[in-house]
Enzyme design. Structure first.
Site, PDB file in Angstrom:
ATOM      1  N   PRO A 129       0.815  -1.224   0.000  1.00 31.88           N
ATOM      2  CA  PRO A 129       0.000   0.000   0.000  1.00 31.88           C
ATOM      3  C   PRO A 129       0.839   1.260   0.000  1.00 31.88           C
ATOM      4  O   PRO A 129       1.807   1.400   0.762  1.00 31.88           O
ATOM      5  CB  PRO A 129      -0.806  -0.135   1.296  1.00 31.88           C
ATOM      6  CG  PRO A 129      -0.954  -1.605   1.472  1.00 31.88           C
ATOM      7  CD  PRO A 129       0.349  -2.189   1.001  1.00 31.88           C
ATOM      8  N   CYS A 130       0.453   2.184  -0.877  1.00 27.16           N
ATOM      9  CA  CYS A 130       1.266   3.378  -1.098  1.00 27.16           C
ATOM     10  C   CYS A 130       0.765   4.581  -0.329  1.00 27.16           C
ATOM     11  O   CYS A 130       1.426   5.616  -0.313  1.00 27.16           O
ATOM     12  CB  CYS A 130       1.298   3.719  -2.596  1.00 27.16           C
ATOM     13  SG  CYS A 130      -0.319   4.144  -3.285  1.00 27.16           S
TER      14      CYS A 130
END
Length: 356
Positions: A70-71
């Protein structure tokens, strides 16, 4: 090549690598819509939930581990929690899984904000973890618009190889890329710069309009010619393609900034989870005098997927009535298929060279 995929989303990696004959050993995804899509599209592939629970002996041995953790905690749009954020820590969990499975290759993707998160220390922790696991590595920012899709989507790609940095560098870089040739200009007045820096971690070009930014060891083996702006190996296109081709003319990409100003662009801004609602700073299109949101099919094309790839039966609705919201979110979170295909082809070429 047998690979495992974590934070799989809608599997841009598998769409990209299936033509190479590569075999997915497992997917891992927790979000409901991508899980339903993966189950429908790839019923024979084991679908895991939380990848942190994958054991060393689960699903057999793999040659490659791919994932885009997840960014949000590394994005300028988020709270910049970095490694203190639970989502950011999944980057380190990715390394722990690599330690358990011990594949030859690693491919990891994230937003460019990871390079400056927490003053660069977050990314340094990730690279330090790779070194501790005895993976050599190289990283590079690649922009999807130079791989044949009309979307400006810059992402950091880290490639690792067990015991040696040179195969990883050979995947992401061409010898020509170190010779200081700038990418072609789009129009007069736009500046570009040589794309590569060499030195200690976190030295940067400081230029936002470059084809790539990277740090790698000085030595590079002889490989193919460089990827250049607007044309990539196997794409054979010198101009960025349009998304739409309708009877009433091509649609024009527009973007609304925070001052409510509309700007026309040659390519779309990076897709987000929202899917392009006018007035929210998301990519939209103008046709004639009308401005409208992108359709899910247009977003699929912008990411390099086939038409209606994400049109599935969901929540007791038939595929033709698939809700748009989950499709926009899944496509905004996905990697760009042509970029992943280029990386896969480069890995395959390096494997063949090492086998000679």
């Amino acid at each position: 090549m047998r690979y495992g995929s974590v934070c799989s989303g809608i599997e841009a990696a598998t769409v990209a690598w299936h033509p190479l004959g590569w075999e997915p050993a497992f997917f891992s995804e927790i979000d409901a819509f991508p899980r339903k899509l993966l189950g429908d599209q790839y019923p024979g592939v084991p679908l895991h939930g939380d990848f942190t629970t994958i054991g060393a002996d689960d699903y057999g041995s793999i040659d490659l581990l791919v994932g885009g953790t997840p960014c949000q905690s590394f994005s300028i749009a988020g709270l910049r929690g970095g490694m203190d954020d639970e989502r950011g820590n999944l980057a380190l969990e990715y390394l722990r899984l690599a330690d358990r499975k011990r594949p030859r290759w690693l491919v990891w993707e994230n937003v460019p904000g990871v390079l400056s998160s927490n003053g660069g220390r977050d990314f340094g922790a990730f690279l330090g973890g790779l070194a501790e696991l005895r993976y050599g590595w190289a990283y590079r920012i690649l922009d999807a618009q130079y791989f044949g899709v009309p979307q400006r989507r810059r992402r950091v790609f880290v490639v690792g190889y067990s015991g040696d940095w040179r195969p990883a560098a050979a995947v992401l870089f061409e010898r020509h890329c170190l010779q200081g040739h700038p990418a072609p200009r789009r129009q007069e007045g736009e500046r570009v710069a040589p794309a590569v820096t060499v030195g200690p971690p976190f030295s940067r070009t400081g230029n936002e309009r470059v084809e790539c930014e990277a740090i790698l060891p000085v030595y590079l083996p002889e490989t193919a010619n460089t990827l250049t702006s607007r044309m990539s190996k196997g794409i054979n296109t010198e101009e960025t393609c349009y998304t739409l081709d309708q009877a009433n003319g091509q649609a024009v990409a527009v973007h609304e900034n925070n001052r409510n100003e509309l700007r026309e662009m040659e390519v779309f801004s990076s897709l987000t989870q929202g899917g392009g609602k006018p007035g929210q700073g998301k990519p939209t299109v103008r046709q004639g005098l009308s401005v409208r949101r992108l359709t899910p099919r247009e977003c699929e094309r912008l990411q390099g997927f086939s038409d209606d790839y994400t049109m599935i039966s969901y929540r007791n609705k038939p595929a033709e009535n698939c809700p748009d919201g989950p499709r926009y979110k899944a496509l905004g979170n996905s990697m760009a298929v042509p970029v992943m295909r280029w990386i896969g082809k480069r890995i395959q070429q390096v494997e063949e060279m090492m086998g000679d």
